[in-house]
Scaffold this active site. Structure first.
Site, PDB file in Angstrom:
ATOM      1  N   TYR A 208      18.002 -12.310 -51.952  1.00 28.61           N
ATOM      2  CA  TYR A 208      17.156 -13.198 -52.747  1.00 28.61           C
ATOM      3  C   TYR A 208      16.048 -13.837 -51.924  1.00 28.61           C
ATOM      4  CZ  TYR A 208      20.036 -13.196 -56.944  1.00 28.61           C
ATOM      5  OH  TYR A 208      20.687 -12.834 -58.093  1.00 28.61           O
TER       6      TYR A 208
ATOM      7  N   LYS B 202      31.040  -8.073 -47.504  1.00 31.12           N
ATOM      8  CA  LYS B 202      31.163  -6.623 -47.322  1.00 31.12           C
ATOM      9  C   LYS B 202      30.923  -6.343 -45.839  1.00 31.12           C
ATOM     10  CE  LYS B 202      31.572  -2.490 -49.253  1.00 31.12           C
ATOM     11  NZ  LYS B 202      32.718  -2.019 -50.033  1.00 31.12           N
TER      12      LYS B 202
ATOM     13  N   ASP C  55      34.364  -5.843 -53.166  1.00 24.86           N
ATOM     14  CA  ASP C  55      34.835  -4.940 -54.230  1.00 24.86           C
ATOM     15  C   ASP C  55      36.308  -5.224 -54.563  1.00 24.86           C
ATOM     16  OD1 ASP C  55      34.915  -4.057 -51.613  1.00 24.86           O
ATOM     17  OD2 ASP C  55      34.727  -1.935 -52.064  1.00 24.86           O
TER      18      ASP C  55
ATOM     19  N   ASP D 258      26.109 -14.380 -57.280  1.00 28.68           N
ATOM     20  CA  ASP D 258      25.451 -14.279 -58.584  1.00 28.68           C
ATOM     21  C   ASP D 258      26.250 -13.359 -59.496  1.00 28.68           C
ATOM     22  OD1 ASP D 258      23.520 -14.566 -60.531  1.00 28.68           O
ATOM     23  OD2 ASP D 258      22.348 -12.873 -59.814  1.00 28.68           O
TER      24      ASP D 258
END
Ligand code: NAD
Length: 365
Positions: free
Chosen positions: A125, A192, A226, A250
């Protein structure tokens, strides 16, 4: 009770309807608020040539507290997101989104009680982007190749993902302080780090370091994003406070909202050291805008968070009790909740819902 001046940015689409409903409810609950209305969003861009006028930023700075409806952002092209610009300009580095099961709201679970703490200033972002075919993109592609960092196809557009120690320390510390203040037991960091070792890896390493400061007071664990998503769908009650880099936060916000009844009931806040801007998780919903169909609960619950922030705890709680009563009663609910609950009962309009809520708030007196 103190009088407060708050900047109100209705925004676009259903923001006009949900903001009007929110104002009525806050006033009915007994808050003494002077609303200073300011413009932002796509309609504002059409009218004034800019989606975020300086006067709007000045108004938030002056009052320190704002509540805003959603602002439409053109997808793929056009002006950059007003929300991202506001968060950056006012250094609103925390995005706080409580997710709570509410009987009658059609959630998949009745035991969700978690808080999303999303970093709000960097990651993908950051707005550092290079357009496909531009000279800057070609230079960057060549630089990456020269450095041995990797080969990028020449017809690529590129968005940069910066994650800093400073911003990670700030957001993780906020998550732990929030946990302590609200009697919560555990902070989970989602990442991640197995794939993006220098960005998410840094996020995880920094989170672990900050966690050590709270050892013995608040538990800490981490999840790969995930696996986090799968665990959220299977058993969301295992999560307490979850801290995320910007983009995962988000996406996880909408996932979490979906588990407890949908975007119509999911509130939020953007918080910095000086300023706070409260807003629902949902967008401007062009598909139902202007039809008096929007569910104003998310913005009303965001207003309750704002009242907490202003020290008006009793009024905030009065609003929450009213909302719970209307959902438990179940006779006046908007279409999104009828759909989530699988009910064929007629959907209430935004106005009808607002009036039922005001009646429920007055009933408590
Ligand atoms: P959205 O949240 O506006 O809508 C997604 C779906 O949820 C739609 O079907 C909509 O009707 C429904 N929905 C959302 N809020 C609802 C409510 N309160 N009551 C009943 N139904 C509701 O997401 P989108 O369609 O992806 O985005 C529309 C626009 O909003 C885009 O321009 C996007 O950039 C913008 N947006 C703004 C913000 C913000 O200002 N904070 C946040 C998200 C999206």
């Amino acid at each position: 009770m103190a009088q407060h001046t708050v900047t109100l940015i209705p925004g676009d689409g259903i923001g006009l309807e949900t903001s009007a409903a929110m104002q009525r409810v806050v006033e009915a609950a007994g808050a003494d608020i002077v609303w200073e209305v300011a413009e932002a969003g796509a309609a504002c861009a059409e009218k004034t040539g800019t989606p975020l006028p300086d006067e709007t930023i000045e108004a938030v700075k002056r009052n320190k507290v704002a509540i805003k409806g959603p602002c439409t952002t053109p997808v793929g092209t056009g002006f950059r997101s007003v929300n991202v610009a506001l968060r950056k300009t006012l250094d609103l580095y925390v995005c706080l989104r409580p997710v709570l099961s509410m009987p009658g709201a059609g959630g998949r679970y009745d035991d969700v009680d978690l808080v999303i703490v999303r970093e709000n200033s960097e990651d993908l972002y950051a707005g550092v982007e290079f357009e496909e075919g531009s000279e800057a993109a070609s230079k960057l592609i060549k630089f990456c190749e020269d450095e041995g960092a990797g080969v990028i196809r020449p017809d690529s557009g590129i968005s940069i993902k910066p994650i800093s120690i400073t911003a990670t320390q700030n957001i993780v510390r906020y998550a732990f302080e929030y946990a302590l203040k609200h009697g919560r037991k555990k902070v989970t960091a989602a990442h991640k780090a197995n794939i993006m070792k220098y960005s998410d890896g840094l996020f995880l390493r920094t989170a672990r370091e900050v966690a050590k400061e709270y050892e013995g007071r608040v538990e800490f664990d981490d999840r790969i994003i995930d696996a986090f998503c799968m665990n959220m769908v299977i058993d969301p009650a295992q999560f307490d406070v979850v801290v995320f880099p910007n983009l995962y936060g988000d996406i996880a916000s909408d996932l979490a909202a979906g588990l407890v009844g949908g975007l119509g009931i999911a509130p939020g806040a953007n918080i910095g050291k000086e300023y706070a801007v409260f807003e629902a998780v949902h967008g401007s919903a062009p598909d139902i805008a202007g039809q008096n169909k929007a569910n104003p609960t998310a913005e009303i619950m965001s207003a309750a968070m704002m009242l907490d922030h202003l020290g008006e705890l009793e009024i905030a709680e009065r609003i929450r009790r009213g909302v719970r009563a209307v959902y438990a009663d179940g006779s006046v609910l908007t279409g999104d909740i009828r759909k989530a609950t699988g009910s064929s009962a007629p959907a209430a309009s935004c106005t009808e819902f607002t009036e039922a809520l005001i009646a429920a708030i007055k009933d408590q007196a």
